[in-house]
Design a protein around this motif. Structure first.
Motif, mmCIF file in Angstrom:
data_model
loop_
_atom_site.group_PDB
_atom_site.id
_atom_site.type_symbol
_atom_site.label_atom_id
_atom_site.label_comp_id
_atom_site.label_asym_id
_atom_site.label_seq_id
_atom_site.Cartn_x
_atom_site.Cartn_y
_atom_site.Cartn_z
ATOM 1 N N ILE A 147 3.117 5.772 -5.782
ATOM 2 C CA ILE A 147 2.962 5.812 -7.243
ATOM 3 C C ILE A 147 1.824 6.757 -7.621
ATOM 4 O O ILE A 147 1.949 7.569 -8.553
ATOM 5 N N ALA A 148 0.697 6.656 -6.892
ATOM 6 C CA ALA A 148 -0.451 7.525 -7.186
ATOM 7 C C ALA A 148 -0.109 8.995 -6.947
ATOM 8 O O ALA A 148 -0.434 9.869 -7.771
ATOM 9 N N ILE A 149 0.559 9.291 -5.829
ATOM 10 C CA ILE A 149 0.925 10.680 -5.517
ATOM 11 C C ILE A 149 1.893 11.218 -6.563
ATOM 12 O O ILE A 149 1.742 12.348 -7.050
ATOM 13 N N ALA A 150 2.897 10.414 -6.920
ATOM 14 C CA ALA A 150 3.874 10.856 -7.916
ATOM 15 C C ALA A 150 3.221 11.095 -9.276
ATOM 16 O O ALA A 150 3.541 12.066 -9.972
ATOM 17 N N TYR A 151 2.273 10.235 -9.629
ATOM 18 C CA TYR A 151 1.619 10.375 -10.937
ATOM 19 C C TYR A 151 0.741 11.623 -10.993
ATOM 20 O O TYR A 151 0.679 12.311 -12.007
ATOM 21 N N ILE A 152 0.072 11.925 -9.863
ATOM 22 C CA ILE A 152 -0.762 13.129 -9.823
ATOM 23 C C ILE A 152 0.097 14.391 -9.834
ATOM 24 O O ILE A 152 -0.263 15.401 -10.464
ATOM 25 N N LEU A 153 1.250 14.335 -9.137
ATOM 26 C CA LEU A 153 2.111 15.521 -9.040
ATOM 27 C C LEU A 153 3.038 15.694 -10.242
ATOM 28 O O LEU A 153 3.687 16.740 -10.367
ATOM 29 N N LYS A 154 3.123 14.698 -11.109
ATOM 30 C CA LYS A 154 4.061 14.773 -12.235
ATOM 31 C C LYS A 154 3.816 15.972 -13.152
ATOM 32 O O LYS A 154 4.770 16.684 -13.493
ATOM 33 N N LYS A 158 0.800 -1.223 0.000
ATOM 34 C CA LYS A 158 0.000 0.000 0.000
ATOM 35 C C LYS A 158 0.836 1.277 0.000
ATOM 36 O O LYS A 158 0.534 2.218 -0.740
ATOM 37 N N PRO A 159 1.890 1.381 0.836
ATOM 38 C CA PRO A 159 2.713 2.606 0.767
ATOM 39 C C PRO A 159 3.306 2.855 -0.618
ATOM 40 O O PRO A 159 3.352 4.003 -1.086
ATOM 41 N N GLY A 187 4.240 6.827 1.563
ATOM 42 C CA GLY A 187 3.911 7.066 0.158
ATOM 43 C C GLY A 187 4.461 8.384 -0.348
ATOM 44 O O GLY A 187 4.923 8.474 -1.495
ATOM 45 N N ILE A 188 4.432 9.420 0.490
ATOM 46 C CA ILE A 188 5.004 10.724 0.092
ATOM 47 C C ILE A 188 6.510 10.592 -0.135
ATOM 48 O O ILE A 188 7.059 11.134 -1.106
ATOM 49 N N ILE A 189 7.179 9.856 0.770
ATOM 50 C CA ILE A 189 8.636 9.643 0.613
ATOM 51 C C ILE A 189 8.910 8.857 -0.677
ATOM 52 O O ILE A 189 9.832 9.193 -1.438
ATOM 53 N N VAL A 190 8.096 7.818 -0.916
ATOM 54 C CA VAL A 190 8.249 7.027 -2.149
ATOM 55 C C VAL A 190 8.027 7.899 -3.377
ATOM 56 O O VAL A 190 8.743 7.787 -4.384
ATOM 57 N N SER A 191 7.025 8.785 -3.311
ATOM 58 C CA SER A 191 6.743 9.666 -4.456
ATOM 59 C C SER A 191 7.909 10.600 -4.757
ATOM 60 O O SER A 191 8.165 10.907 -5.929
ATOM 61 N N VAL A 192 8.624 11.045 -3.706
ATOM 62 C CA VAL A 192 9.811 11.892 -3.925
ATOM 63 C C VAL A 192 10.865 11.126 -4.711
ATOM 64 O O VAL A 192 11.441 11.642 -5.685
ATOM 65 N N TYR A 193 11.114 9.881 -4.298
ATOM 66 C CA TYR A 193 12.089 9.054 -5.026
ATOM 67 C C TYR A 193 11.641 8.809 -6.469
ATOM 68 O O TYR A 193 12.461 8.848 -7.397
ATOM 69 N N LEU A 194 10.360 8.552 -6.646
ATOM 70 C CA LEU A 194 9.848 8.282 -7.996
ATOM 71 C C LEU A 194 9.939 9.518 -8.883
ATOM 72 O O LEU A 194 10.321 9.426 -10.058
ATOM 73 N N LEU A 195 9.594 10.681 -8.329
ATOM 74 C CA LEU A 195 9.672 11.917 -9.119
ATOM 75 C C LEU A 195 11.118 12.267 -9.447
ATOM 76 O O LEU A 195 11.420 12.716 -10.560
ATOM 77 N N TYR A 196 12.015 12.054 -8.485
ATOM 78 C CA TYR A 196 13.423 12.387 -8.721
ATOM 79 C C TYR A 196 14.062 11.448 -9.748
ATOM 80 O O TYR A 196 14.855 11.872 -10.590
ATOM 81 N N GLY A 197 13.691 10.170 -9.698
ATOM 82 C CA GLY A 197 14.330 9.205 -10.592
ATOM 83 C C GLY A 197 13.456 8.724 -11.722
ATOM 84 O O GLY A 197 13.694 7.646 -12.270
ATOM 85 N N ARG A 198 12.412 9.527 -12.066
ATOM 86 C CA ARG A 198 11.458 9.041 -13.068
ATOM 87 C C ARG A 198 12.105 8.852 -14.440
ATOM 88 O O ARG A 198 11.765 7.917 -15.176
ATOM 89 N N LYS A 199 13.052 9.711 -14.816
ATOM 90 C CA LYS A 199 13.720 9.562 -16.114
ATOM 91 C C LYS A 199 14.611 8.317 -16.125
ATOM 92 O O LYS A 199 14.667 7.590 -17.121
ATOM 93 N N LYS A 200 15.284 8.083 -14.996
ATOM 94 C CA LYS A 200 16.143 6.904 -14.897
ATOM 95 C C LYS A 200 15.300 5.629 -14.921
ATOM 96 O O LYS A 200 15.651 4.652 -15.595
ATOM 97 N N PHE A 201 14.174 5.632 -14.174
ATOM 98 C CA PHE A 201 13.279 4.461 -14.171
ATOM 99 C C PHE A 201 12.710 4.197 -15.565
ATOM 100 O O PHE A 201 12.587 3.044 -15.987
#
Length: 425
Positions: free
Chosen positions: A56-63, A50-51, A199-213
């Motif tokens: 993922i949901a938070i990062a996708y909305i904030l992208k 769930k986290p 989830g907020i912490i995960v979204s930070v990592y996802l937003l920061y590394g989205r190009k690498k991912f």
């Protein structure tokens, strides 16, 4: 030697295909006969993840907001070294988008939550008196009908006192204790808060590394599939991302605008429970097609309890607002993002809403648009492969002609045509 290698390769591919089919069949049979254990296992995995899902949901909305801040900071920090600027812009954009999102949620909670609770308490308070007035009016109206009058009297003597007792002795004290002692309930929602924070912490990592991912996913894709198939998958994934991102961000902005307009106009008109009604209208407006009706009907009933005249004004206002939203605000923000006809919009909302509830009604339209695009390309490929391109070309020509007939000229175009005709004369 070459023939032997080809035969061995063909043999191993056949064996691998057979083994894959057998494994999938065994898994399917196990899932059918052990459905409860599979469901429990699936639920456990979802609860553990769930986290990550929240992140993922938070990062996708904030992208989209993050991209907007990136372009803004690139213009502001244009004099800094390119390499340093890239990292700095990335960090500042993520921080700004998270702060913006948290500020919006904080403002909504601080401004709306007390008014929502106040509206709910006021509705609970006036509901018994309104019910009694309605019963008295019905008794006067059906005075000449003894059967209906007897049922109304029974209802008034038995049901209403019980409802009043429940409202005064149980519901109102429960709501008031919830408002006054909300800090005591933190333990009950601690798991949810913990998941959101992670989830907020995960979204930070996802937003920061989205190009690498994205680059890593592309490498995996091309390592598994042939280039032609990988290109098609990448194209469809890009289309799906554009569809979901554009639709969700546009719908959220559109619904926020509709909610604010509803709050302003309802305050001017003196509509009761303005905050509660504006939230209902704004939230339900996210749902395509059915949203306006889902929000307007309970809101009108809430207003009708206090003032029938204001309920009439509210219904007229909502009809006008939805026309403005459907013809001006919505198309300006969303455009034709899905390209799906009204019938398929209705079908997708009913289907995915039935499967996944409220979430399905929101994501059903863009999800079906992606499925529709895949099916369209599959049909097109099949027709071309079987030498039936003439059918495809005839369909496209008929569709273009139908669309051209549906497009009516604007008022400006009509005036210009009339002026040209007069000048020629």
């Amino acid at each position: 030697m070459l023939k032997l290698k080809e035969q061995l390769k063909k043999y191993f591919s056949t064996v691998a295909g057979i083994l894959t089919v057998l494994i999938l069949g065994a898994l399917l049979i196990y899932g059918v006969f052990h459905f409860d254990s599979v469901k429990n296992g699936y639920t456990s995995i979802i609860n553990i993840l769930k986290p990550i899902l929240y992140g993922i949901a938070i990062a996708y909305i904030l992208k989209p907001l993050c991209k907007l801040y990136e372009s803004l900071f690139h213009r502001i920090l244009c004099k800094i070294n390119a390499q340093k600027r890239e990292k700095l812009v990335h960090v500042l954009a993520i921080a700004a988008s998270l702060i913006s999102g948290l500020l919006i949620i904080y403002c909504l909670l601080i401004i709306l939550l007390p008014k929502l609770l106040q509206s709910i308490l006021s509705i609970i308070t006036i509901l018994p008196d309104t019910a009694q007035r309605t019963i008295k009016w019905l008794q006067e109206y059906f005075r000449g009908n003894p059967t209906v009058l007897r049922h109304l009297n029974d209802f008034s003597d038995t049901v209403l006192p019980n409802v009043q007792t429940w409202l005064k002795e149980e519901l109102i004290p429960s709501v008031q204790s919830l408002v006054s002692g909300i800090s005591n309930s933190v333990i009950n929602v601690f798991a949810w808060i913990k998941n959101i924070l992670i989830g907020i912490i995960v979204s930070v990592y996802l937003l920061y590394g989205r190009k690498k991912f994205a680059a890593q996913a592309k490498l995996c894709l091309y390592s598994i599939f042939p280039k032609k198939r990988a290109d098609w998958i990448l194209k469809e994934a890009t289309y799906a991302d554009r569809m979901f991102s554009g639709f969700l961000s546009g719908k959220l902005l559109d619904s926020a605008i509709i909610g604010v307009i509803c709050a302003i106009v309802c305050s001017i008109l003196g509509i009761p429970n303005t905050a509660l009604i504006s939230v209902i209208i704004g939230v339900t407006n996210i749902i395509p097609f059915f949203g306006p009706f889902i929000g307007a009907i309970p809101s009108a009933i809430l207003i009708l309890i206090e003032s029938p005249i204001k309920c009439l004004w509210f219904v007229i206002f909502i009809i006008i607002l939805q026309q403005i939203d459907g013809n001006i605000i919505g198309p300006k923000i969303l455009g034709n993002t899905t390209g799906v006809s009204s019938f398929w919009v209705l079908f997708s909302i009913l289907l995915f809403g039935g499967l996944w509830g409220f979430l399905g009604m929101i994501v059903g339209v863009p999800l079906f648009a992606v499925i529709y695009d895949v099916l369209k390309q599959t049909v097109s490929y099949g027709l071309k492969k079987r030498g039936q391109e003439e059918l495809l070309n005839a369909y496209h020509a008929a569709t273009k002609q139908s669309d051209a007939q549906k497009k009516k000229p604007s008022i400006r175009q009509r005036i210009a045509t009339l002026l040209q005709a007069k000048s020629k004369k």
